[in-house]
Design a protein around this motif. Structure first.
Motif, PDB file in Angstrom:
ATOM      1  N   ALA A 191       0.840  -1.241   0.044  1.00  0.00           N
ATOM      2  CA  ALA A 191       0.122   0.167   0.080  1.00  0.00           C
ATOM      3  C   ALA A 191       0.899   1.238   0.055  1.00  0.00           C
ATOM      4  CB  ALA A 191      -0.936   0.063   1.277  1.00  0.00           C
ATOM      5  N   PRO A 192       0.569   2.287  -0.812  1.00  0.00           N
ATOM      6  CA  PRO A 192      -0.924   2.166  -1.582  1.00  0.00           C
ATOM      7  C   PRO A 192      -0.699   1.842  -2.867  1.00  0.00           C
ATOM      8  CG  PRO A 192       0.487   4.506  -1.783  1.00  0.00           C
ATOM      9  CD  PRO A 192       1.188   3.528  -1.040  1.00  0.00           C
ATOM     10  N   ARG A 193       0.135   0.940  -2.989  1.00  0.00           N
ATOM     11  CA  ARG A 193       0.177  -0.136  -4.415  1.00  0.00           C
ATOM     12  C   ARG A 193       0.105   0.833  -5.592  1.00  0.00           C
ATOM     13  NH1 ARG A 193      -3.412  -2.623  -1.163  1.00  0.00           N
ATOM     14  NH2 ARG A 193      -2.656  -4.646  -0.490  1.00  0.00           N
ATOM     15  N   PRO A 194       1.169   1.725  -5.665  1.00  0.00           N
ATOM     16  CA  PRO A 194       1.284   2.671  -6.946  1.00  0.00           C
ATOM     17  C   PRO A 194       1.522   1.848  -8.044  1.00  0.00           C
ATOM     18  CG  PRO A 194       3.546   2.490  -5.605  1.00  0.00           C
ATOM     19  CD  PRO A 194       2.628   1.902  -4.825  1.00  0.00           C
ATOM     20  N   ALA A 195       1.228   2.318  -9.282  1.00  0.00           N
ATOM     21  CA  ALA A 195       1.473   1.565 -10.483  1.00  0.00           C
ATOM     22  C   ALA A 195       2.899   1.209 -10.784  1.00  0.00           C
ATOM     23  CB  ALA A 195       0.608   2.308 -11.747  1.00  0.00           C
ATOM     24  N   ALA A 196       3.155  -0.002 -11.156  1.00  0.00           N
ATOM     25  CA  ALA A 196       4.398  -0.622 -11.522  1.00  0.00           C
ATOM     26  C   ALA A 196       4.620  -0.122 -12.949  1.00  0.00           C
ATOM     27  CB  ALA A 196       4.377  -2.075 -11.675  1.00  0.00           C
ATOM     28  N   LEU A 197       3.664   0.228 -13.786  1.00  0.00           N
ATOM     29  CA  LEU A 197       3.578   0.544 -15.154  1.00  0.00           C
ATOM     30  C   LEU A 197       2.724   1.865 -14.973  1.00  0.00           C
ATOM     31  CD1 LEU A 197       4.215   0.049 -18.302  1.00  0.00           C
ATOM     32  CD2 LEU A 197       1.696  -0.917 -18.516  1.00  0.00           C
ATOM     33  N   PRO A 198       3.482   3.027 -15.321  1.00  0.00           N
ATOM     34  CA  PRO A 198       3.053   4.468 -14.883  1.00  0.00           C
ATOM     35  C   PRO A 198       2.026   4.736 -15.905  1.00  0.00           C
ATOM     36  CG  PRO A 198       5.485   4.412 -15.004  1.00  0.00           C
ATOM     37  CD  PRO A 198       5.236   2.962 -15.274  1.00  0.00           C
ATOM     38  N   ALA A 199       0.935   5.264 -15.289  1.00  0.00           N
ATOM     39  CA  ALA A 199      -0.115   5.815 -16.080  1.00  0.00           C
ATOM     40  C   ALA A 199       0.214   6.585 -17.351  1.00  0.00           C
ATOM     41  CB  ALA A 199      -1.245   6.101 -15.343  1.00  0.00           C
ATOM     42  N   ASP A 200       0.976   7.687 -16.872  1.00  0.00           N
ATOM     43  CA  ASP A 200       1.480   8.759 -17.950  1.00  0.00           C
ATOM     44  C   ASP A 200       2.269   7.904 -19.259  1.00  0.00           C
ATOM     45  OD1 ASP A 200       0.325  10.876 -16.641  1.00  0.00           O
ATOM     46  OD2 ASP A 200       2.509  11.320 -15.565  1.00  0.00           O
ATOM     47  N   MET A 201       3.025   6.795 -18.966  1.00  0.00           N
ATOM     48  CA  MET A 201       3.625   6.291 -19.956  1.00  0.00           C
ATOM     49  C   MET A 201       2.668   5.610 -20.729  1.00  0.00           C
ATOM     50  SD  MET A 201       6.604   3.176 -19.736  1.00  0.00           S
ATOM     51  CE  MET A 201       7.762   4.246 -18.928  1.00  0.00           C
ATOM     52  N   VAL A 202       1.439   4.910 -20.485  1.00  0.00           N
ATOM     53  CA  VAL A 202       0.945   4.201 -20.877  1.00  0.00           C
ATOM     54  C   VAL A 202      -0.152   5.111 -21.858  1.00  0.00           C
ATOM     55  CG1 VAL A 202      -1.589   3.101 -20.736  1.00  0.00           C
ATOM     56  CG2 VAL A 202       0.003   2.590 -19.156  1.00  0.00           C
ATOM     57  N   ARG A 203      -0.590   6.353 -21.354  1.00  0.00           N
ATOM     58  CA  ARG A 203      -1.260   7.178 -22.032  1.00  0.00           C
ATOM     59  C   ARG A 203      -0.486   7.994 -23.112  1.00  0.00           C
ATOM     60  NH1 ARG A 203      -2.608   8.980 -16.572  1.00  0.00           N
ATOM     61  NH2 ARG A 203      -4.647   8.099 -15.984  1.00  0.00           N
ATOM     62  N   ASP A 204       0.719   8.166 -22.773  1.00  0.00           N
ATOM     63  CA  ASP A 204       1.702   8.554 -23.927  1.00  0.00           C
ATOM     64  C   ASP A 204       1.939   7.701 -25.162  1.00  0.00           C
ATOM     65  OD1 ASP A 204       2.083  11.008 -22.528  1.00  0.00           O
ATOM     66  OD2 ASP A 204       3.946  10.290 -21.668  1.00  0.00           O
ATOM     67  N   ALA A 205       1.761   6.410 -24.811  1.00  0.00           N
ATOM     68  CA  ALA A 205       1.818   5.455 -25.790  1.00  0.00           C
ATOM     69  C   ALA A 205       0.495   5.333 -26.619  1.00  0.00           C
ATOM     70  CB  ALA A 205       2.216   3.916 -25.414  1.00  0.00           C
ATOM     71  N   GLY A 206      -0.412   6.080 -26.337  1.00  0.00           N
ATOM     72  CA  GLY A 206      -1.951   5.874 -27.079  1.00  0.00           C
ATOM     73  C   GLY A 206      -2.925   5.164 -26.560  1.00  0.00           C
ATOM     74  N   TRP A 207      -2.726   4.653 -25.198  1.00  0.00           N
ATOM     75  CA  TRP A 207      -3.714   3.674 -24.484  1.00  0.00           C
ATOM     76  C   TRP A 207      -4.485   4.438 -23.565  1.00  0.00           C
ATOM     77  CZ3 TRP A 207      -4.328  -1.314 -25.754  1.00  0.00           C
ATOM     78  CH2 TRP A 207      -3.073  -2.112 -26.597  1.00  0.00           C
ATOM     79  N   GLN A 208      -5.693   4.265 -23.562  1.00  0.00           N
ATOM     80  CA  GLN A 208      -6.434   4.671 -22.352  1.00  0.00           C
ATOM     81  C   GLN A 208      -6.659   3.751 -21.173  1.00  0.00           C
ATOM     82  OE1 GLN A 208     -10.630   5.836 -23.691  1.00  0.00           O
ATOM     83  NE2 GLN A 208     -11.270   5.917 -21.479  1.00  0.00           N
ATOM     84  N   VAL A 209      -6.606   4.114 -19.789  1.00  0.00           N
ATOM     85  CA  VAL A 209      -6.328   3.139 -18.585  1.00  0.00           C
ATOM     86  C   VAL A 209      -7.983   3.015 -18.262  1.00  0.00           C
ATOM     87  CG1 VAL A 209      -5.796   2.857 -16.432  1.00  0.00           C
ATOM     88  CG2 VAL A 209      -4.040   3.960 -18.050  1.00  0.00           C
ATOM     89  N   ILE A 210      -8.537   2.098 -18.434  1.00  0.00           N
ATOM     90  CA  ILE A 210      -9.842   1.949 -17.760  1.00  0.00           C
ATOM     91  C   ILE A 210      -9.995   2.042 -16.285  1.00  0.00           C
ATOM     92  CG2 ILE A 210     -11.718   0.380 -17.844  1.00  0.00           C
ATOM     93  CD1 ILE A 210     -11.008  -0.710 -20.313  1.00  0.00           C
ATOM     94  N   PRO A 211     -10.701   3.108 -15.875  1.00  0.00           N
ATOM     95  CA  PRO A 211     -10.605   3.129 -14.246  1.00  0.00           C
ATOM     96  C   PRO A 211     -11.231   2.264 -13.464  1.00  0.00           C
ATOM     97  CG  PRO A 211     -12.535   4.647 -15.429  1.00  0.00           C
ATOM     98  CD  PRO A 211     -11.530   3.807 -16.583  1.00  0.00           C
ATOM     99  N   PHE A 212     -10.540   1.735 -12.664  1.00  0.00           N
ATOM    100  CA  PHE A 212     -10.889   0.527 -11.626  1.00  0.00           C
ATOM    101  C   PHE A 212     -10.405   1.101 -10.220  1.00  0.00           C
ATOM    102  CE2 PHE A 212     -10.777  -2.030 -15.608  1.00  0.00           C
ATOM    103  CZ  PHE A 212     -12.340  -2.529 -15.629  1.00  0.00           C
ATOM    104  N   GLY A 213      -9.574   1.847 -10.183  1.00  0.00           N
ATOM    105  CA  GLY A 213      -8.746   2.122  -8.892  1.00  0.00           C
ATOM    106  C   GLY A 213     -10.042   2.683  -7.926  1.00  0.00           C
ATOM    107  N   SER A 214      -9.625   2.395  -6.516  1.00  0.00           N
ATOM    108  CA  SER A 214     -10.486   2.902  -5.428  1.00  0.00           C
ATOM    109  C   SER A 214      -9.843   4.133  -4.606  1.00  0.00           C
ATOM    110  CB  SER A 214     -10.667   1.795  -4.569  1.00  0.00           C
ATOM    111  OG  SER A 214      -9.303   1.586  -3.511  1.00  0.00           O
TER     112      SER A 214
END
Length: 255
Positions: free
Chosen positions: A66-89
């Motif tokens: 905890a707080p279990r930060p992303a191992a694969l950074p969300a900014d890196m994912v978005r910069d690659a053209g992907w959308q992160v589907i929101p499941f976080g609490s």
């Protein structure tokens, strides 16, 4: 430096002319720590891009504590053209990529309709994620899982997912992830079978020389598998994680 990601060939007999195809991949990232003991999220991101998938279902996408930060950074994912589907609490402060390490990425002509987190029974804390989507092959319900290490709990977790599917309106469905099952799925997991068909995907574990099909993709009868791939591949995929990614191309049955 951009890693050269492997592109996996489809089976030669996979004809899908004049049909919309939707590729779903699943990949256990091992928190982006490779067999070289280096955390290289950019290496994982390049491999994901090389799958040419429309939807990628991930396991171990977040760090363990905890707080279990992303191992694969969300900014890196978005910069690659992907959308992160929101499941976080709210409890994770928005730092996680998904939930219980499960995450989904989508791109292209896909509309997100609904999401849900599914608590799973068992000795270890486990959960699944569900996304209802509108895709080029029509409506699709995608469920991502990382099942437990003990078989009776895996069976109970699948039974719980079956109950979840049964209480929802009917929709074409795909269940994908790390099932942690070394044996033949039909026999070993019959006690909790969600009534879905197993796609013939390659062996995926361990990545240097796969001998087990821990990662699997199941689907409902109203979806047809046009091709599958992944599994053994040269290069970065063999050391980026202890699992290899797998994928399946789907078309709507009867189209």
């Amino acid at each position: 430096m951009r890693w050269s990601a492997p592109r996996f060939a489809a089976p030669e007999n996979s004809s899908s002319e004049d049909k919309a195809i939707f590729r779903i991949a699943t990949y256990n990232l091992q928190k982006c720590v490779g067999l070289d003991l280096r955390r290289r999220p950019e290496r994982i991101m390049a491999i994901i891009d090389g799958l040419d998938a429309d939807l990628v279902i991930l396991q171990e996408a977040d760090k363990r504590l905890a707080p279990r930060p992303a191992a694969l950074p969300a900014d890196m994912v978005r910069d690659a053209g992907w959308q992160v589907i929101p499941f976080g609490s709210d409890a994770d402060g928005g730092v996680s990529l998904g939930w219980h390490g499960n995450a989904m990425l989508m791109r292209g002509d896909v509309e997100l309709l609904d999401t849900a987190r599914i608590d799973l029974p068992g000795l270890e804390p486990r959960g699944a994620i569900r996304a209802d989507l509108m895709t080029p092959i029509g409506p699709l319900r995608a469920i991502g899982v990382h099942l437990g290490l003990i078989r009776r709990y895996r069976q109970a977790q699948l039974a719980h997912i079956r109950e979840e599917l049964n209480r929802l309106p009917d929709a074409p469905a795909v269940l994908a992830g790390d099932f942690n099952e070394w044996g033949a799925f039909g026999t070993a997991m019959s006690g909790g079978s969600p009534g879905l068909t197993l796609a013939s995907t390659p062996l995926s574990y361990p990545s240097p020389r796969p001998v087990a099909r821990l990662d699997r993709i199941l689907h409902s009868p109203d979806l047809h598998v046009a091709a599958t791939g992944g599994g053994a591949a040269p290069g970065a995929a063999r050391i980026a994680s202890d699992h290899l990614p797998i994928w399946a191309d789907f078309v709507a049955a009867g189209r």
